[in-house]
Each structure stands twice: as structure tokens, then as C-alpha cells.
Motif scaffolding. Structure first.
Motif, PDB file in Angstrom:
ATOM      1  N   CYS A   1       0.355  -1.461   0.386  1.00 14.01           N
ATOM      2  CA  CYS A   1      -0.003  -1.412   1.818  1.00 14.01           C
ATOM      3  C   CYS A   1      -1.316  -0.647   1.937  1.00 14.01           C
ATOM      4  CB  CYS A   1       1.082  -0.768   2.665  1.00 14.01           C
ATOM      5  SG  CYS A   1       2.673  -1.579   2.556  1.00 14.01           S
TER       6      CYS A   1
ATOM      7  N   ASP B   1      -1.901  -5.613   0.106  1.00 14.13           N
ATOM      8  CA  ASP B   1      -1.590  -5.558   1.538  1.00 14.13           C
ATOM      9  C   ASP B   1      -1.284  -6.966   2.029  1.00 14.13           C
ATOM     10  OD1 ASP B   1      -2.112  -3.183   3.767  1.00 14.13           O
ATOM     11  OD2 ASP B   1      -2.171  -5.188   4.641  1.00 14.13           O
TER      12      ASP B   1
ATOM     13  N   ALA C   1       4.861  -6.326   0.516  1.00 15.75           N
ATOM     14  CA  ALA C   1       5.352  -5.146  -0.208  1.00 15.75           C
ATOM     15  C   ALA C   1       6.867  -5.123  -0.322  1.00 15.75           C
ATOM     16  CB  ALA C   1       4.856  -3.885   0.491  1.00 15.75           C
TER      17      ALA C   1
END
Ligand code: SAM
Length: 390
Positions: A165, A188, A216
């Protein structure tokens, strides 16, 4: 029931009516798929109502495998007319939705869902370009605190590092310069943020950061790959932080560490005009909670890491203030928050103009405190890390 063919595998979850296909399916002839097809047939026979075919982690499929599977799915629809089939793809595997949409045209009971087009409530805000100014100014303010903290939590040069992220990737650039990792992956799900990140590194001539588009909560990264995994200000905005932590744990090597930072927004403070500031940040926490985001998460970091199986947990708190360098930087952070929180999120929640005016006033008072010659403005952050047991 689970079967494996090459690096591909199939499993059927009876409770969820879901067939899960993962890995790579590249048979030379349909017979090589027999073990997989046993599971597919079992799924088709058992499924009632809606049968989900989850291909989110199916990384490669060749024509032989695709045709064989398509024929079975079509047969399922013809032999069980009440069955609805939903193919669940992910934008992370770019070709997947395009390929499987071909099946949708073959039978009216087959539909396709791109799982991550709206997969957490805050997604529309944080993946948007308007979030970029927030991230850019934030990292500028936090790095001077975090650099020594990272060292205290075990980050040293030469490690394999992942920043999960990563947002606009500025933290990864700082990691690269100051800690010289042997490998650096920055992942991300915001295409806008990653495009920005790639542009910046091309402009400044930094090489060797593997910017990666991904989810993620379901990463395609291998198990036990990284010595040090960071995830900053993100568990607090994803609605299932425990799922993210499970993935962070998975990709971390035994003996490696996962480092997280989170906020407790209601504890932002300032002088003068403290009451107005306090009111607004208490409302920020409620606003995020409305969209299933927990910006009060900071102090919960120890519990979250312990529940995810980490040991040797360390936690520290730091306060970013208007006295760390240029006060205008602090004011810029607040201004970016005001734009998105009051200008977009409160509007989306349907707040009335009177509320939004008062909400904005607290941010403006915080900026006033930051720029006042005898003022104080603070933004507290909790940094925690845990070791994956050996
Ligand atoms: C508040 S930002 C923080 C970004 C960066 N770590 C920083 O501190 O500047 C949260 C980031 O998490 C990303 N994100 C949230 N959920 C994600 C998921 N499931 N997979 C990948 N990225 C995700 C968003 O796209 C956003 O860039």
C-alpha cells in the motif's frame, strides 16, 4: 477438495459454493487437466443457487485449459438451468476479465464480476487523484521521525523490503536512498498513485524500485520473500485489516519484521483554538467510520500484530508538529485533508452545508495554529512492528 496440475490448483468450498482456480494452467492436452476437472465436476454437482468460479489468483491459462473449462461451465448451465454462474476476476490479472467475458455471451445465466472494482468502502476516495497531494505532504513531514524509528525496528541496509500500500511511492524512494535494500517492491491498488510514482522516479533518475499494481489482501507475491515489510497508514483505511495483516505475515520471511503505522485522528490537536480543532478531528474519526475505515487504529497496533501471529512486538508514538521544519508544510497537510475530508467525503455522506462549514473551520483553525508565531499544531502517529516467528 483440492487438486493440483502443474503450478495450478483447484479447490471447492461447499459452504461458499465457490470453485477456486489458482496459479498457472498450461496443459499440453485436456487429459493433463483431469485432476482439476474432478474438482470442477464436484463443484458443479454440489452447487445450488449461485456457483462462483473464482479466478482472481489464476495467473496464466492457455487455450487448451480455457476451452476445457469453458465447456464444463457451459455444460453446467445447460444441465442445471436454475444454476447461476458468476466468474469472479480481479483487475490485478489484467487479461482475466477480457478473456472470461467471452463466456458471458455464451449463456444468459453466466455473469462476470471484477471483484476489486469496488472492494472496500474507502476505495473511491483513496485511489483517486485528489488523494495524491495528501500523501505527498504527509510523507515529507513523517520521514524525519520515521527514519530513526525504522532503524530501531530492525531496518538495516541490504535487506529485501516490500512497501505494501505504497501510495505515490515517495516512502519507497526514501527507503531506497537511505537504507539501500537488496530488493524493493512497492505495491498499491491505486493506478493513479502508481502512475505518479513511476513518473517521479523516471524524472529523478531513481532505479530499482519494483512498483507493482496489486491487491494487498490477495497478493501474487511469494511466501517468505521479504526481510522487512512496511504498511503505512493503510490498515486503517481497508475495511478488513486482519486480512491485510495475514498477507503481510505470509510474504515476510521467518525472523523478518512487519512494520505498520496508523493514526488516531481524534487526538490531533492545536493551540490556539483548541476546541474547534478538537471537534473537527473527533468528527473526522466518525466520518471515516461511516465509510468503514478506522482512523483511530494507531494504539490498536500491538493487538493487531499479536492476533496476526507476530512476536517481539515493538511500538512507539511520534508527534508530527508545526515545529518540525517549515510550518507551511504542516499547514499544507491540513489543507489537503480539508479538501478531501470536507470537500468530498462529507459531501458524499450527505452532510448539510452548516455541518460542513463547521467541519472546515476546525481544519482552518488547525492551520491557523500551525502558522501562528506562538502556536502549536500536532498530528500523532503510532508505529509498531512485529517479528514473524522462526
Ligand atoms: C492512506 S494511503 C497511504 C499510502 C502510503 N503508504 C503513504 O503512507 O503515503 C492508503 C493506500 O492504501 C492503498 N490500498 C488500500 N487498500 C489496498 C489494497 N487492498 N491493496 C492495495 N492497496 C491498497 C490505497 O490505494 C492508498 O494508496
Amino acid at each position: 477438495m483440492k487438486r493440483v496440475a502443474g503450478s495450478g490448483s483447484a479447490a471447492y468450498d461447499n459452504g461458499a459454493n465457490e470453485l477456486l482456480l489458482t496459479g498457472t494452467l498450461r496443459p499440453h492436452d485436456p487429459g493433463d487437466l483431469n485432476e482439476i476437472l474432478v474438482v470442477v465436476e464436484h463443484g458443479i454437482a454440489s452447487a445450488r443457487g449461485t456457483f462462483y468460479v473464482n479466478v482472481k489468483r489464476l495467473v496464466h491459462i492457455n487455450t487448451t485449459a480455457y476451452r476445457t473449462l469453458a465447456a464444463r461451465i457451459l455444460y453446467a448451465c445447460q444441465s442445471k438451468p436454475d444454476l447461476r454462474v458468476v466468474i469472479v476476476t480481479s483487475s490485478v490479472v489484467a487479461w482475466s476479465a477480457r478473456l472470461f467475458s467471452h463466456l458471458v455471451g455464451l449463456h444468459e445465466n453466466i455473469s462476470l464480476k471484477v471483484y476489486d472494482s469496488a472492494f472496500y468502502p474507502g476505495q473511491t476516495f483513496v485511489e483517486n487523484e485528489s488523494f495524491i497531494p495528501i500523501l505527498r505532504t504527509q510523507t515529507k513531514m513523517t520521514w524525519r521521525h520515521e527514519q530513526p524509528i525504522l532503524a530501531r525496528h530492525g531496518l538495516v541496509p541490504g535487506l529485501a523490503v516490500a512497501d505494501i500500500c505504497c501510495g505515490i511511492g515517495d516512502f519507497a524512494v526514501l527507503l531506497k536512498k537511505e537504507f539501500r535494500p537488496s530488493r524493493l517492491v512497492a505495491l498499491d491498488h491505486s493506478a493513479a498513485s502508481l502512475a505518479y510514482a513511476r513518473r517521479v522516479v523516471a524524472e529523478i533518475g531513481v532505479q530499482g524500485i519494483e512498483y507493482t499494481y496489486g491487491d494487498a489482501s490477495q497478493m501474487l507475491l511469494e511466501d517468505n520473500s521479504f526481510d522487512f515489510v512496511t504498511c503505512r497508514h493503510s490498515l486503517q483505511i481497508f475495511d478488513r485489516p486482519e486480512v491485510l495483516l495475514k498477507e503481510l505475515f505470509r510474504i515476510c520471511k521467518p525472523g523478518g519484521r512487519v512494520y505498520i503505522t496508523n493514526e488516531k485522528n481524534s487526538h490531533c490537536l492545536g493551540e490556539p483554538r483548541s476546541e474547534s480543532i478538537q471537534w473537527t478531528y473527533t468528527e473526522v474519526a466518525k466520518l471515516f467510520a461511516f465509510f468503514d475505515m478506522d482512523v483511530e487504529m494507531g494504539p490498536k497496533g500491538i493487538r493487531l500484530l499479536a492476533n496476526a501471529g507476530f512476536d517481539q512486538i515493538q511500538m512507539e508514538t511520534f508527534m508530527v508538529t508545526n515545529h518540525d521544519g517549515d510550518p507551511q508544510d504542516f499547514a499544507d497537510v491540513i489543507s489537503a485533508w480539508e479538501n478531501v475530508y470536507a470537500g468530498e467525503m462529507a459531501v458524499k455522506r450527505g452532510d448539510d452545508p452548516e455541518f460542513i462549514d463547521r467541519f472546515r473551520k476546525g481544519f482552518q483553525d488547525h492551520m491557523f495554529a500551525a502558522l501562528h508565531r506562538s502556536g502549536y499544531a500536532g498530528w500523532p502517529i503510532w508505529a509498531a512492528s512485529g517479528r514473524k516467528p522462526l
